[in-house]
Design a protein around this motif. Structure first.
Motif, PDB file in Angstrom:
ATOM      1  N   ARG A  10       0.358  -0.940  -0.029  1.00 26.22           N
ATOM      2  CA  ARG A  10       0.038  -0.291   0.319  1.00 26.22           C
ATOM      3  C   ARG A  10       1.259   1.255   0.012  1.00 26.22           C
ATOM      4  O   ARG A  10       2.115   1.456   0.824  1.00 26.22           O
ATOM      5  CB  ARG A  10      -1.229  -0.104   1.307  1.00 26.22           C
ATOM      6  CG  ARG A  10      -1.998   1.029   0.783  1.00 26.22           C
ATOM      7  CD  ARG A  10      -3.052   0.381   1.980  1.00 26.22           C
ATOM      8  NE  ARG A  10      -3.013   0.320   3.228  1.00 26.22           N
ATOM      9  CZ  ARG A  10      -3.166  -0.257   4.292  1.00 26.22           C
ATOM     10  NH1 ARG A  10      -5.126  -1.308   3.247  1.00 26.22           N
ATOM     11  NH2 ARG A  10      -3.606  -0.240   5.490  1.00 26.22           N
ATOM     12  N   GLY A  11       0.064   2.282  -0.829  1.00 27.01           N
ATOM     13  CA  GLY A  11       1.389   3.225  -0.733  1.00 27.01           C
ATOM     14  C   GLY A  11       2.311   3.005  -2.135  1.00 27.01           C
ATOM     15  O   GLY A  11       3.260   4.227  -2.423  1.00 27.01           O
ATOM     16  N   ARG A  12       2.637   1.881  -2.502  1.00 30.99           N
ATOM     17  CA  ARG A  12       4.078   2.513  -3.130  1.00 30.99           C
ATOM     18  C   ARG A  12       3.076   2.573  -4.944  1.00 30.99           C
ATOM     19  O   ARG A  12       2.528   1.673  -5.128  1.00 30.99           O
ATOM     20  CB  ARG A  12       4.644   0.520  -3.123  1.00 30.99           C
ATOM     21  CG  ARG A  12       4.972   0.431  -1.157  1.00 30.99           C
ATOM     22  CD  ARG A  12       5.836   0.965  -0.953  1.00 30.99           C
ATOM     23  NE  ARG A  12       6.757   2.043  -1.460  1.00 30.99           N
ATOM     24  CZ  ARG A  12       7.349   1.027  -1.409  1.00 30.99           C
ATOM     25  NH1 ARG A  12       8.323  -0.081   0.169  1.00 30.99           N
ATOM     26  NH2 ARG A  12       9.292   1.262  -1.548  1.00 30.99           N
ATOM     27  N   THR A  13       4.402   3.059  -5.819  1.00 25.19           N
ATOM     28  CA  THR A  13       3.768   3.233  -6.915  1.00 25.19           C
ATOM     29  C   THR A  13       4.613   1.931  -7.554  1.00 25.19           C
ATOM     30  O   THR A  13       5.939   1.647  -7.565  1.00 25.19           O
ATOM     31  CB  THR A  13       4.264   4.078  -7.336  1.00 25.19           C
ATOM     32  OG1 THR A  13       3.441   4.862  -6.611  1.00 25.19           O
ATOM     33  CG2 THR A  13       3.615   4.522  -8.872  1.00 25.19           C
ATOM     34  N   VAL A  14       3.918   1.524  -8.199  1.00 22.28           N
ATOM     35  CA  VAL A  14       4.030   0.199  -9.791  1.00 22.28           C
ATOM     36  C   VAL A  14       4.034   0.460 -11.229  1.00 22.28           C
ATOM     37  O   VAL A  14       2.794   0.624 -11.259  1.00 22.28           O
ATOM     38  CB  VAL A  14       4.452  -0.643  -9.849  1.00 22.28           C
ATOM     39  CG1 VAL A  14       4.787  -2.004 -10.215  1.00 22.28           C
ATOM     40  CG2 VAL A  14       4.774  -1.597  -7.831  1.00 22.28           C
ATOM     41  N   ILE A  15       5.482   1.072 -11.680  1.00 20.70           N
ATOM     42  CA  ILE A  15       5.115   1.605 -13.058  1.00 20.70           C
ATOM     43  C   ILE A  15       5.617   0.444 -14.309  1.00 20.70           C
ATOM     44  O   ILE A  15       6.658   0.490 -14.403  1.00 20.70           O
ATOM     45  CB  ILE A  15       5.749   3.048 -13.264  1.00 20.70           C
ATOM     46  CG1 ILE A  15       5.182   3.969 -12.133  1.00 20.70           C
ATOM     47  CG2 ILE A  15       4.803   3.154 -15.026  1.00 20.70           C
ATOM     48  CD1 ILE A  15       5.497   5.326 -13.070  1.00 20.70           C
ATOM     49  N   THR A  16       4.254   0.012 -15.374  1.00 18.89           N
ATOM     50  CA  THR A  16       4.960  -1.261 -15.927  1.00 18.89           C
ATOM     51  C   THR A  16       5.082  -0.039 -17.727  1.00 18.89           C
ATOM     52  O   THR A  16       4.106   0.781 -18.175  1.00 18.89           O
ATOM     53  CB  THR A  16       4.487  -2.338 -16.041  1.00 18.89           C
ATOM     54  OG1 THR A  16       2.664  -1.674 -17.296  1.00 18.89           O
ATOM     55  CG2 THR A  16       3.814  -2.978 -15.162  1.00 18.89           C
ATOM     56  N   VAL A  17       6.452  -0.030 -18.044  1.00 20.53           N
ATOM     57  CA  VAL A  17       6.390  -0.308 -19.113  1.00 20.53           C
ATOM     58  C   VAL A  17       6.806  -0.571 -19.912  1.00 20.53           C
ATOM     59  O   VAL A  17       8.421  -1.711 -19.895  1.00 20.53           O
ATOM     60  CB  VAL A  17       8.308   1.216 -19.155  1.00 20.53           C
ATOM     61  CG1 VAL A  17       8.199   2.242 -20.197  1.00 20.53           C
ATOM     62  CG2 VAL A  17       7.983   1.833 -17.911  1.00 20.53           C
ATOM     63  N   PHE A  18       6.007  -0.954 -21.164  1.00 18.20           N
ATOM     64  CA  PHE A  18       6.374  -1.833 -22.076  1.00 18.20           C
ATOM     65  C   PHE A  18       6.791  -1.578 -23.802  1.00 18.20           C
ATOM     66  O   PHE A  18       6.227  -0.422 -24.103  1.00 18.20           O
ATOM     67  CB  PHE A  18       4.573  -2.479 -22.052  1.00 18.20           C
ATOM     68  CG  PHE A  18       4.970  -4.132 -21.121  1.00 18.20           C
ATOM     69  CD1 PHE A  18       5.474  -3.402 -19.677  1.00 18.20           C
ATOM     70  CD2 PHE A  18       5.458  -5.280 -21.284  1.00 18.20           C
ATOM     71  CE1 PHE A  18       5.807  -4.621 -18.632  1.00 18.20           C
ATOM     72  CE2 PHE A  18       5.070  -6.072 -20.943  1.00 18.20           C
ATOM     73  CZ  PHE A  18       5.494  -6.124 -19.438  1.00 18.20           C
ATOM     74  N   TYR A  19       7.484  -1.649 -23.875  1.00 19.07           N
ATOM     75  CA  TYR A  19       8.220  -1.084 -25.206  1.00 19.07           C
ATOM     76  C   TYR A  19       8.030  -3.113 -26.589  1.00 19.07           C
ATOM     77  O   TYR A  19       8.136  -1.703 -28.169  1.00 19.07           O
ATOM     78  CB  TYR A  19       9.494  -0.954 -25.328  1.00 19.07           C
ATOM     79  CG  TYR A  19       9.673   0.804 -24.745  1.00 19.07           C
ATOM     80  CD1 TYR A  19       9.679   1.634 -25.845  1.00 19.07           C
ATOM     81  CD2 TYR A  19      10.325   0.572 -23.141  1.00 19.07           C
ATOM     82  CE1 TYR A  19       9.942   2.574 -24.934  1.00 19.07           C
ATOM     83  CE2 TYR A  19      10.435   1.539 -22.732  1.00 19.07           C
ATOM     84  CZ  TYR A  19      10.265   2.794 -23.349  1.00 19.07           C
ATOM     85  OH  TYR A  19      10.931   3.974 -22.865  1.00 19.07           O
ATOM     86  N   GLU A  20       7.166  -3.587 -26.397  1.00 22.38           N
ATOM     87  CA  GLU A  20       6.913  -3.975 -26.693  1.00 22.38           C
ATOM     88  C   GLU A  20       5.671  -5.098 -26.340  1.00 22.38           C
ATOM     89  O   GLU A  20       5.151  -4.646 -24.989  1.00 22.38           O
ATOM     90  CB  GLU A  20       7.823  -5.549 -26.680  1.00 22.38           C
ATOM     91  CG  GLU A  20       9.185  -5.072 -27.474  1.00 22.38           C
ATOM     92  CD  GLU A  20       9.797  -7.346 -27.650  1.00 22.38           C
ATOM     93  OE1 GLU A  20      10.737  -7.224 -28.456  1.00 22.38           O
ATOM     94  OE2 GLU A  20       9.196  -7.665 -26.634  1.00 22.38           O
ATOM     95  N   ASN A  21       4.669  -5.202 -26.879  1.00 25.84           N
ATOM     96  CA  ASN A  21       3.336  -5.655 -26.640  1.00 25.84           C
ATOM     97  C   ASN A  21       3.795  -7.210 -26.274  1.00 25.84           C
ATOM     98  O   ASN A  21       3.631  -7.643 -27.121  1.00 25.84           O
ATOM     99  CB  ASN A  21       2.629  -6.075 -28.291  1.00 25.84           C
ATOM    100  CG  ASN A  21       2.419  -5.076 -28.391  1.00 25.84           C
ATOM    101  OD1 ASN A  21       1.789  -3.148 -28.470  1.00 25.84           O
ATOM    102  ND2 ASN A  21       1.708  -4.738 -29.708  1.00 25.84           N
ATOM    103  N   SER A  22       2.667  -7.516 -25.150  1.00 27.55           N
ATOM    104  CA  SER A  22       2.795  -8.159 -24.221  1.00 27.55           C
ATOM    105  C   SER A  22       1.071  -8.424 -23.118  1.00 27.55           C
ATOM    106  O   SER A  22       1.158  -8.234 -22.094  1.00 27.55           O
ATOM    107  CB  SER A  22       3.932  -8.598 -23.982  1.00 27.55           C
ATOM    108  OG  SER A  22       4.151  -9.753 -22.774  1.00 27.55           O
ATOM    109  N   THR A  23       0.024  -8.655 -23.559  1.00 22.61           N
ATOM    110  CA  THR A  23      -0.481  -8.863 -22.966  1.00 22.61           C
ATOM    111  C   THR A  23      -0.160  -9.674 -21.404  1.00 22.61           C
ATOM    112  O   THR A  23      -0.372  -9.011 -20.449  1.00 22.61           O
ATOM    113  CB  THR A  23      -1.753  -9.358 -23.301  1.00 22.61           C
ATOM    114  OG1 THR A  23      -2.330  -8.274 -25.102  1.00 22.61           O
ATOM    115  CG2 THR A  23      -2.851  -9.005 -22.418  1.00 22.61           C
ATOM    116  N   ARG A  24      -0.257 -11.053 -21.663  1.00 22.86           N
ATOM    117  CA  ARG A  24       0.302 -11.875 -20.418  1.00 22.86           C
ATOM    118  C   ARG A  24       0.859 -11.106 -19.794  1.00 22.86           C
ATOM    119  O   ARG A  24       0.795 -11.342 -18.356  1.00 22.86           O
ATOM    120  CB  ARG A  24       1.076 -13.062 -21.809  1.00 22.86           C
ATOM    121  CG  ARG A  24       0.924 -14.516 -20.460  1.00 22.86           C
ATOM    122  CD  ARG A  24       1.432 -15.145 -21.038  1.00 22.86           C
ATOM    123  NE  ARG A  24       1.253 -15.707 -23.098  1.00 22.86           N
ATOM    124  CZ  ARG A  24       0.268 -16.739 -22.796  1.00 22.86           C
ATOM    125  NH1 ARG A  24       0.823 -17.764 -21.440  1.00 22.86           N
ATOM    126  NH2 ARG A  24      -0.286 -17.194 -24.314  1.00 22.86           N
TER     127      ARG A  24
END
Lengths: 431, 311
Positions: free
Chosen positions: B41-55
């Motif tokens: 709680r209170g932590r920030t996670v950012i995903t940065v995807f330069y390729e498509n990958s739904t999974r």
């Protein structure tokens, strides 16, 4: 006003007793012990320093025209002078490409305006470096730039028929074709030497065979055309075998090795820092060892820097997005001292051969790489063989700072460079 | 552990810790009505995807959300070359905005390493969600978790990896992780799809899948990417399927206890027969389910466990 310069206590080629060398009116006027300085002479106290003929670099990227944000003919000339060079060959892969008399003359004039070292433009072999159609080699040779070396460096003249014609045609011009040996079909997307490191790091491989096969082909073509061929930046040990074979059968082929291929290996790639990205790529320790031995033996004729300035944003990025190449002019002598002189593979006399005399011969420069004798041009480089210094890319004269040797402590330092009797660099400063 | 950049270099204790944590998280969440732990709680996670990958993206997103982190997904198109902001600037921007963890998928090998280098002066953690042909460490972790679930300890087990090892980050990560856990790895591929330096890897290499299958405890079928099919690495899709595909007849050569894995997305009829993919010993959906727990464990170790900042 012509300068008079007295070099005190130098050892020619690092041999014999220290002598004084007097340069006046552009030539070596006197070599003797205890010369009294003439009035107004610039006296350089160089006790124990090694005196060599000025270095000649057959392979430099000065980036002008097109990428003056990374290097200009003027800043590159300064880097050359500080590195002990008195003549450099500026490669043709500029923007626009140096494939016409207009562009090569521009580079030549920019070199004269900079007024430090002799800048010889290299002309492109094919129009736009596209490998499809010969550029006007004759017009460039006849122009004020007097082009005598042609190369598509950065790209390989891959079409065997175009290469054959270039070799044949160059004969009439007294010129040499310098080949960037890289079979493009074998290096599509290539990022690193194809071997254990590329396999581990997931980088597309640049196989040694892509170099070796072109060198073999071109040696055969050069022999057939009775033409002169020069191989740029030899990087693979297999290429050395091919060169030895070709030279034994009398082919007019010469070859250069870069300082970075003598010292560095693909072991440096672990960090993915593109400062180590170069084309051809850094290869194995065994390759580097073979190249050092080949340079000592003479199978590889000379050292050339492949000085390649790049902007920070083109280097401080992902490996595969980065441009290949590294600075070399101001570190070449020290790398040669480290890899060749210290282990006893070359004497200072030999260094004169591989950094000055042979490159001058290959490029047919009449007034470079001359003996250090009275009456000869005072085109000289003074080296402190005992100096040690730490590389700082930001301190180089080049605009770009992409040196792989950052922070490295290296032996030997150029303390003065003279072109036709004029001091162009001294103690790390341009004159 | 400040970042998770590669399976290479992880020691056995760390890997076992991560897998054990994943197991615990899985059991903690099992049967819960609300799948939410307050851990991040209170932590920030950012995903940065330069390729498509739904999974993979969805898996990381769920992992963060099930632990109450704020998860933001950035999908970046293309690489940095001449297409606007550089990777370095993007990374610095995201951490300046307050990311505690950046999860990156990028087509360039080493991109996650570079990111970690640029963020060295910040507290942000970097997780490699697949970099070019280099590594995909969380995939290897979820594969190991899945095999461990069915086979028990992987020590001394023989695991086959079949297919395009040359271009596969999944294969590289699995070789490191499986050998680290004491398993033997048997690589099966045509010579054109093997990296030229594979002789130094701690694996056996074969071009005969039928000879390997009877001795395997698990077999992992790698995806054959469309661009390889047209790249001259093998003559035709049909010939590949005949030579290296896991047909029903081939699957029958496996010992009874052996399991079948595939990192997905599968090309049914190419590297794996449709019925084999749906067989009880094929663990493709288990892999997906375990993926979330393994990624929760990774986020937990990087962001929440004691000493996460100092290690």
């Amino acid at each position: 006003m012509p300068e008079t310069v007295l070099l005190k206590g130098v050892r020619r080629y690092g041999e014999g007793e220290p002598v004084d060398v007097l340069a006046a009116e552009g030539v070596i006027a006197e070599i003797a012990q205890g010369i009294t300085p003439p009035e107004g002479a610039d006296v350089i106290d160089a006790e124990g320093h090694v005196l060599l003929p000025g270095f000649v670099d057959l392979h430099t990227h000065l980036r002008e025209p097109g990428r003056e944000d990374t290097e200009t003919v003027a800043t590159g000339s300064a880097a050359a002078a500080l590195g002990g060079y008195t003549a450099v060959f500026a490669m043709a892969n500029t923007d626009p490409v140096a494939d016409t008399a207009v562009v090569v003359e521009h580079v030549r004039r920019a070199g004269e305006a900079a007024g430090l070292v002799d800048v010889h433009p290299v002309g492109a072999v094919t129009v736009g470096l596209k490998g499809e159609k010969l550029a006007e080699l004759g017009t460039m040779a006849e122009s004020a730039a007097r082009v005598r070396m042609f190369s598509d460096d950065g790209l390989c003249v891959h079409d065997p028929l175009i290469m054959r014609r270039a070799l044949e045609y160059s004969r009439a011009l007294g010129a040499v074709i310098a080949q960037h040996a890289e079979e493009p079909r074998l290096t599509v997307g290539a990022q690193a030497h194809e071997g254990t490191q590329a396999a581990r790091l997931g980088l597309a491989g640049w196989p040694a065979s892509a170099e070796e096969s072109i060198v073999a082909r071109d040696c055969i073509l050069a022999a057939h055309a009775a033409a002169r061929l020069h191989i740029c930046h030899v990087s693979a040990s297999g290429t050395v075998d091919v060169l030895r074979w070709a030279k034994q059968r009398g082919t007019q082929v010469s070859a250069e090795v870069t300082p970075h291929h003598l010292l560095l290996t693909h072991d440096r790639l672990d960090t993915y820092d593109p400062v180590n990205k170069v084309n051809p790529p850094l290869r194995t320790g065994a390759d580097a060892k073979t190249l050092r031995e080949a340079l000592a033996e003479g199978v590889v004729d000379c050292v050339a820097t492949d000085h390649a300035p790049h902007a920070e944003q083109d280097k401080d990025c992902e490996w595969q997005a980065a441009r290949p190449g590294m600075l070399g002019l101001q570190t070449a002598l020290s790398i040669v001292a480290e890899t060749m002189v210290r282990p006893g593979l070359l004497t200072w006399r030999d260094v004169a051969r591989v950094m000055s005399e042979r490159p001058a011969e290959i490029a047919r420069l009449a007034d470079q790489g001359r003996p250090i004798a009275e009456g000869e041009p005072a085109t000289l480089t003074l080296v402190d063989p005992d100096a040690r210094w730490t590389v700082r890319g930001a301190e180089f004269a080049s605009i770009a700072a992409n040196t792989p040797y950052e922070g490295m402590e290296l032996p030997a330092r150029v303390t003065a460079t003279l072109l036709r009797g004029r001091v162009i660099a001294r103690d790390g400063r341009i004159r | 552990m400040k970042h998770l950049l590669a399976a290479e270099g992880l020691d056995r204790d760390t890997v076992t810790d991560l897998l054990d944590t994943a197991d615990e998280l899985k059991h903690t969440l099992l049967g819960r009505e609300v799948r939410k732990l307050p851990t991040l709680r209170g932590r920030t996670v950012i995903t940065v995807f330069y390729e498509n990958s739904t999974r993979t993206r969805v898996s990381f997103e769920l992992a963060g959300k099930w632990m109450s982190a704020d998860v933001i997904n950035v999908s970046a198109g293309g690489s940095s070359v001449g297409k606007g902001e550089s990777l370095r600037d993007t990374a610095l921007t995201l951490t300046a905005a307050g990311a505690d963890c950046v999860i990156i998928r990028h087509p360039a090998s080493g991109a996650a390493h570079r990111l970690a280098h640029w963020l060295a002066d910040t507290p942000a953690a970097v997780v490699n969600a697949g970099d070019g042909m280099h590594e995909h460490p969380t995939q290897a972790l979820l594969d190991a978790a899945t095999m461990r679930e069915k086979l028990g300890s992987l020590d001394g087990r023989r695991i086959g990896i079949v297919g395009d090892v040359l271009h596969s980050r999944v294969a590289r990560s699995n070789v490191h992780l499986l050998t680290c856990l004491g398993a033997e790895v048997a690589i099966v591929a045509p010579p054109t799809l093997l990296p030229s330096g594979i002789g130094t890897w701690p694996v056996t290499v074969s071009h005969e899948i039928d000879a390997e299958l009877p001795s395997l405890d698990a077999v992992m079928m790698l995806r054959v990417q469309a661009e390889r099919m047209h790249g001259g690495f093998f003559p035709s899709a049909r010939e590949y399927a005949i030579g290296y595909g896991l047909s029903e007849a081939r699957a029958a050569l496996l010992p009874e206890h052996a399991v079948i894995l595939h990192p997905g997305p599968m090309l049914r009829g190419m590297e794996i027969a449709s019925r084999v993919a749906d067989a009880p010993n094929a663990l493709v959906t288990d892999q997906v389910a375990n993926g979330v727990h393994v990624r929760m464990a990774v986020l937990y170790h990087l962001l929440a466990s004691e000493g996460a900042e100092s290690a």
